[in-house]
Scaffold this active site. Structure first.
Site, PDB file in Angstrom:
ATOM      1  N   SER A 184       0.819  -1.210   0.000  1.00  9.72           N
ATOM      2  CA  SER A 184       0.000   0.000   0.000  1.00  9.72           C
ATOM      3  C   SER A 184       0.852   1.259   0.000  1.00  9.72           C
ATOM      4  O   SER A 184       2.002   1.237   0.467  1.00  9.72           O
ATOM      5  CB  SER A 184      -0.868  -0.025   1.261  1.00  9.72           C
ATOM      6  OG  SER A 184      -1.341   1.247   1.573  1.00  9.72           O
ATOM      7  N   TYR A 228      -0.395   0.193  10.043  1.00 10.57           N
ATOM      8  CA  TYR A 228      -0.687  -0.531   8.796  1.00 10.57           C
ATOM      9  C   TYR A 228       0.475  -0.383   7.814  1.00 10.57           C
ATOM     10  O   TYR A 228       0.984  -1.369   7.273  1.00 10.57           O
ATOM     11  CB  TYR A 228      -1.978   0.045   8.215  1.00 10.57           C
ATOM     12  CG  TYR A 228      -2.385  -0.469   6.856  1.00 10.57           C
ATOM     13  CD1 TYR A 228      -2.823  -1.772   6.682  1.00 10.57           C
ATOM     14  CD2 TYR A 228      -2.382   0.379   5.738  1.00 10.57           C
ATOM     15  CE1 TYR A 228      -3.235  -2.228   5.434  1.00 10.57           C
ATOM     16  CE2 TYR A 228      -2.797  -0.068   4.497  1.00 10.57           C
ATOM     17  CZ  TYR A 228      -3.218  -1.368   4.349  1.00 10.57           C
ATOM     18  OH  TYR A 228      -3.625  -1.811   3.117  1.00 10.57           O
ATOM     19  N   LYS A 258       3.091  -3.279   6.442  1.00  7.90           N
ATOM     20  CA  LYS A 258       3.282  -3.561   5.006  1.00  7.90           C
ATOM     21  C   LYS A 258       4.764  -3.438   4.645  1.00  7.90           C
ATOM     22  O   LYS A 258       5.307  -4.261   3.906  1.00  7.90           O
ATOM     23  CB  LYS A 258       2.452  -2.595   4.160  1.00  7.90           C
ATOM     24  CG  LYS A 258       0.957  -2.841   4.208  1.00  7.90           C
ATOM     25  CD  LYS A 258       0.579  -4.124   3.502  1.00  7.90           C
ATOM     26  CE  LYS A 258      -0.935  -4.333   3.439  1.00  7.90           C
ATOM     27  NZ  LYS A 258      -1.321  -5.641   2.936  1.00  7.90           N
TER      28      LYS A 258
END
Ligand SMILES: NC(=O)c1ccc[n+]([C@@H]2O[C@H](COP(=O)([O-])OP(=O)(O)OC[C@H]3O[C@@H](n4cnc5c(N)ncnc54)[C@H](O)[C@@H]3O)[C@@H](O)[C@H]2O)c1
Length: 335
Positions: free
Chosen positions: A126, A150, A154
């Site tokens: 992402s 997050y 990632k």
């Protein structure tokens, strides 16, 4: 041509479901054996040669089992399972467990079962890996300093995938996705969920909360975002499998998938232009500083020359065709 055996994790999710359907629809992979895995029971595309497996990938034994089905060892693993941005931010330990630890277990099995012939490992990453001071246009050499659990998760997974690829344990391809609009189904636990919600819900005649700005005239609505349609993104997931490894940069398996820049205001203009004032009035404003801070930390402009040189595709025409396509899906009862 060897028979394709393709494993998808997160196959019960939004992109995983679309990916399984697209692989089945593509003449090159329509006869592939699909191993579809999710912690919720995934659905197989109608007529596909598929096994569906309900498994929690945080459990190493369950990860191992998905490589031992009657279909045999997969040639490709699409790693799409994960906990989205708001979920990871609100529950740090759980987010890291799923977005890092379970990915590591999956990578270990991919390495182990691919000893004779490295398995392709295609990872959904992402733009949340970026943060902090950024150049006006992100390039392949821009530093990654995530500002969310997050994005950090990632990035940690990306680093391991790069290292496993460098060592020849796997053949990794890391796709840094733009935010995908319009997401069908129920809202996700993602900070970016409103980017789809402010289109999806009004097109279904339902109210939607925009957490950016307090009215249609708020300057916050000029918040720029890097987005792509689900249709183009899924085509790019298929292309990622075919790109020869020697065409990729020698030092990294990261590819920033093409997207385009839009703003909350442009989204709302596209909504009004496609579905009228009545649809626009379904959007209510309630500024949420946490949400706005996370989305604002993501870059909104990318240099996509590398991705295009590899053959990846980009949406044309901005938000309007995307809103129109979603409206058609709503009318057809498939959104
Ligand atoms: N949709 C986007 O805008 C977007 C943008 C950037 C990156 N991504 C990434 O793409 C991937 C797919 O996104 P999506 O929008 O389809 O998300 P999604 O939430 O719809 O799907 C993720 C799936 O992972 C499954 N899952 C979670 N924990 C699991 C576990 N322990 N074991 C097995 N399955 C588990 C969930 O049940 C869910 O079905 C994710 O990794 C996401 O981070 C998505």
């Amino acid at each position: 041509m060897p028979h394709n055996i393709i494993l998808i994790t997160g196959a019960g999710g939004f992109l995983g479901g679309l990916l399984a359907a697209a692989l089945h629809a593509d003449p090159k992979t329509s006869d592939a054996s699909l191993i579809l895995v999710d912690v919720v029971e995934p659905k197989a595309p109608q007529g596909a040669n598929a096994i569906t497996i309900k498994a929690d990938l945080c459990d190493k034994a369950q990860v191992n089992d998905i490589f031992k089905t009657e279909f045999g060892i997969p040639d490709t693993v699409y790693c799409l399972h994960g906990i989205m941005s708001r979920g990871s931010e609100d529950n740090f330990d759980f987010g890291i467990k799923v977005n890092v630890d379970s990915v590591r277990s999956l990578l270990e099995c991919t390495r182990e079962y691919g000893k004779d012939s490295p398995i392709k490992f295609i990872f959904a990453s992402s733009l949340a890996v970026y943060g902090g001071p950024l150049p006006s246009i992100v390039t392949p050499t821009t530093t990654t300093t995530p500002e969310s659990a997050y994005g950090t998760g990632k990035l940690l997974s990306e680093l391991i995938i790069n290292e496993y690829s460098r060592r020849g344990f796997i053949d990794g391809r890391i796709l840094r996705l733009p935010t995908i609009v319009v997401r069908a189904g129920a809202p996700a636990a993602a900070t970016s969920a409103f980017i789809s919600g402010i289109i999806r819900e009004p097109l279904k005649g339902i109210e939607s909360i925009c957490p950016v700005g307090n009215s249609i005239d708020s300057p916050e609505l000029d918040l720029a975002m890097w987005v792509a349609s689900p249709q183009t993104t899924i085509k790019n997931f298929l292309l990622a499998r075919d790109v020869p490894a020697e065409k990729l940069f020698p030092h990294t398996r990261v590819i920033c998938l093409p997207g385009f820049t839009t703003t909350v205001r442009e989204e709302l203009e596209a909504l009004e232009s496609v579905a009228g004032k009545e649809a626009l009035e379904k959007v209510k404003f309630r500024d949420d500083p946490v949400n706005r801070r996370i989305v604002s930390s993501w870059p909104a402009r990318f240099d996509i020359a590398y991705a295009l040189s590899l053959g990846f595709l980009v949406d044309e025409g901005g938000m309007e065709p995307i809103v129109r396509k979603f409206q058609e899906d709503v009318v057809a009862g498939i959104a």
